[in-house]
Design an enzyme around this catalytic site. Structure first.
Site, PDB file in Angstrom:
ATOM      1  N   LYS A 187       0.797  -1.131   0.121  1.00  0.00           N
ATOM      2  CA  LYS A 187      -0.067   0.080   0.008  1.00  0.00           C
ATOM      3  C   LYS A 187       1.010   1.225   0.150  1.00  0.00           C
ATOM      4  O   LYS A 187       1.653   1.504   0.970  1.00  0.00           O
ATOM      5  CB  LYS A 187      -0.910  -0.021   1.219  1.00  0.00           C
ATOM      6  CG  LYS A 187      -1.832   1.316   1.458  1.00  0.00           C
ATOM      7  CD  LYS A 187      -2.613   1.074   2.502  1.00  0.00           C
ATOM      8  CE  LYS A 187      -3.599   2.288   2.673  1.00  0.00           C
ATOM      9  NZ  LYS A 187      -4.368   2.271   3.788  1.00  0.00           N
ATOM     10  N   LYS A 240      -2.035  -1.554  -3.970  1.00  0.00           N
ATOM     11  CA  LYS A 240      -2.852  -0.346  -3.957  1.00  0.00           C
ATOM     12  C   LYS A 240      -2.113   1.002  -3.801  1.00  0.00           C
ATOM     13  O   LYS A 240      -1.185   1.065  -3.281  1.00  0.00           O
ATOM     14  CB  LYS A 240      -3.759  -0.355  -2.491  1.00  0.00           C
ATOM     15  CG  LYS A 240      -4.687   0.800  -2.296  1.00  0.00           C
ATOM     16  CD  LYS A 240      -5.251   0.740  -0.974  1.00  0.00           C
ATOM     17  CE  LYS A 240      -5.879   2.011  -0.356  1.00  0.00           C
ATOM     18  NZ  LYS A 240      -6.184   2.096   0.859  1.00  0.00           N
TER      19      LYS A 240
HETATM   20  C1  PBG Z   1      -7.404   3.021   5.813  1.00  0.00           C
HETATM   21  C2  PBG Z   1      -7.632   2.687   4.580  1.00  0.00           C
HETATM   22  C3  PBG Z   1      -7.488   3.818   3.633  1.00  0.00           C
HETATM   23  C4  PBG Z   1      -8.175   3.358   2.197  1.00  0.00           C
HETATM   24  C5  PBG Z   1      -8.465   2.111   2.470  1.00  0.00           C
HETATM   25  N1  PBG Z   1      -8.146   1.700   3.682  1.00  0.00           N
HETATM   26  C6  PBG Z   1      -7.066   5.420   3.789  1.00  0.00           C
HETATM   27  C7  PBG Z   1      -5.489   5.703   4.122  1.00  0.00           C
HETATM   28  O1  PBG Z   1      -4.850   4.968   3.922  1.00  0.00           O
HETATM   29  O2  PBG Z   1      -5.430   6.810   3.943  1.00  0.00           O
HETATM   30  C8  PBG Z   1      -8.130   4.307   1.052  1.00  0.00           C
HETATM   31  C9  PBG Z   1      -9.085   3.767   0.057  1.00  0.00           C
HETATM   32  C10 PBG Z   1      -9.410   4.541  -1.092  1.00  0.00           C
HETATM   33  O3  PBG Z   1      -8.813   5.631  -1.419  1.00  0.00           O
HETATM   34  O4  PBG Z   1     -10.432   4.329  -1.802  1.00  0.00           O
HETATM   35  N2  PBG Z   1      -6.017   3.121   6.133  1.00  0.00           N
END
Ligand code: PBG
Length: 318
Positions: A187, A240
């Site tokens: 991520k 992601k």
């Molecule tokens: C929680 C989380 C996030 C997203 C999914 N789970 C936000 C982040 O890490 O700031 C983002 C999902 C999206 O942008 O569609 N940590």
């Protein structure tokens, strides 16, 4: 080459296909509201109340969607995220309601602290530091509480080192050997999450997420992240965001035999919707092309806010 591009023959030689079986639909549940509220930066996407959420899942299932990832917006936040893991908290309640009415729905829960902490970071903090090891027991407890509520899969998204191992151990220890872990393994710290932070009210009050989420200048590092998660027991690994990270999805596909999911994130959705609103491009066909490209890169599963539109599209093609 054109011999095989006739309308009748093209489907026979199509290498990749998008199916509703591949899609996971995000569901935002807001503990503070009584009826759905549209997310301003995500036209056509809503937060639902606890009273509406099961019905919404039911509607989506009627359209052929099968899997859902639940995000909670709690009524109370504190510095340690203690509304993330209570039996009566928002995600736990939502999962129970959904499973009571729709046993067959595949319910995945996002396991993180950022929606539950006042500072909006994904872990326990000391000063301005996001602590790794102190966060692990809290997310493990959160994952167990989701499993108790009936989640089929838990999806840790906080990018803490060792989170998959800690969750796997806790789940097994509490008798949830059957609950799978889909890890947000690679991520990236990304600007593409902007609209989500509005949707989930999980913006942070200081700093950024670069000390735990990945640097987008790197791709080999993603392989190390995925490798670690697999060693710790992840059943599904994730890349992601998706669209600007197709190279990473492809690298992961070539290296690993685990199912790979890709998160077509909020900002990717909002860009399409903005272009559509301006009348500059056709939103539905853009969404379809983007999702097919994510599959072509090698993803097995895609989490996407476009799933309703795709369900409608595939329905109309029949
Ligand atoms: C929680 C989380 C996030 C997203 C999914 N789970 C936000 C982040 O890490 O700031 C983002 C999902 C999206 O942008 O569609 N940590």
């Amino acid at each position: 080459m054109r011999r095989l591009r006739k309308d009748s023959i093209r489907p026979l030689v199509q290498e990749n296909r998008l199916s509703l079986n591949d899609l996971i639909t995000p569901v935002f549940v807001d503990e503070r509201i009584d009826s759905r509220v549209e997310i301003p930066s995500m036209p056509g996407y809503y937060r639902y109340s606890l009273g509406e959420v099961a019905e919404e899942v039911g509607k989506a299932m009627e359209m052929g969607l099968k899997a859902f990832i639940i995000f909670g917006i709690p009524s109370v936040k504190d510095e340690t995220g203690s509304s993330a893991f209570g039996k009566g908290d928002v995600v736990q309640k939502a999962v129970r309601k959904i499973k009571e009415e729709y046993e067959d729905a595949v319910v995945i829960t996002d396991v993180c602290l950022c929606e539950y902490t006042t500072h909006g970071h994904c872990g326990i903090i000391r000063g301005r530091k996001i602590l790794n090891d102190e966060t692990l027991p809290v997310i493990a407890k959160t994952a167990v509480s989701h499993a108790e509520a009936g989640a089929d899969i838990v999806a840790p998204s906080g990018m803490m080192d060792g989170m998959v191992g800690a969750i796997r151990k806790a789940l097994d220890g509490e008798g949830f050997e059957d609950v799978a872990v889909m890890s947000y393994s690679a991520k990236y710290a990304s600007s593409f999450y902007g609209p989500f932070r509005e949707a989930a009210e999980s913006g942070f009050s200081f700093g950024d997420r670069k000390s735990y989420q990945m640097d987008f200048h790197n791709s080999r590092e993603a392989i190390r992240e995925i490798e670690l998660d697999i060693m710790e027991g992840a059943d599904i690994v994730m890349v992601k965001p998706a669209l600007a990270y197709l190279d990473v999805i492809r690298m992961a596909r070539e290296r690993f035999n685990h199912p790979i999911s890709a998160y077509n994130v909020s900002g990717e959705y909002s860009m399409v919707k903005a272009a559509e609103k301006l009348g500059w491009m056709d939103g539905k066909s853009l969404a379809y092309e983007i999702l097919v490209s994510i599959k072509r890169a090698g993803a097995d599963l895609i989490i996407t806010y476009h799933s309703y539109e795709i369900a409608e599209m595939l329905q109309n093609l029949k």
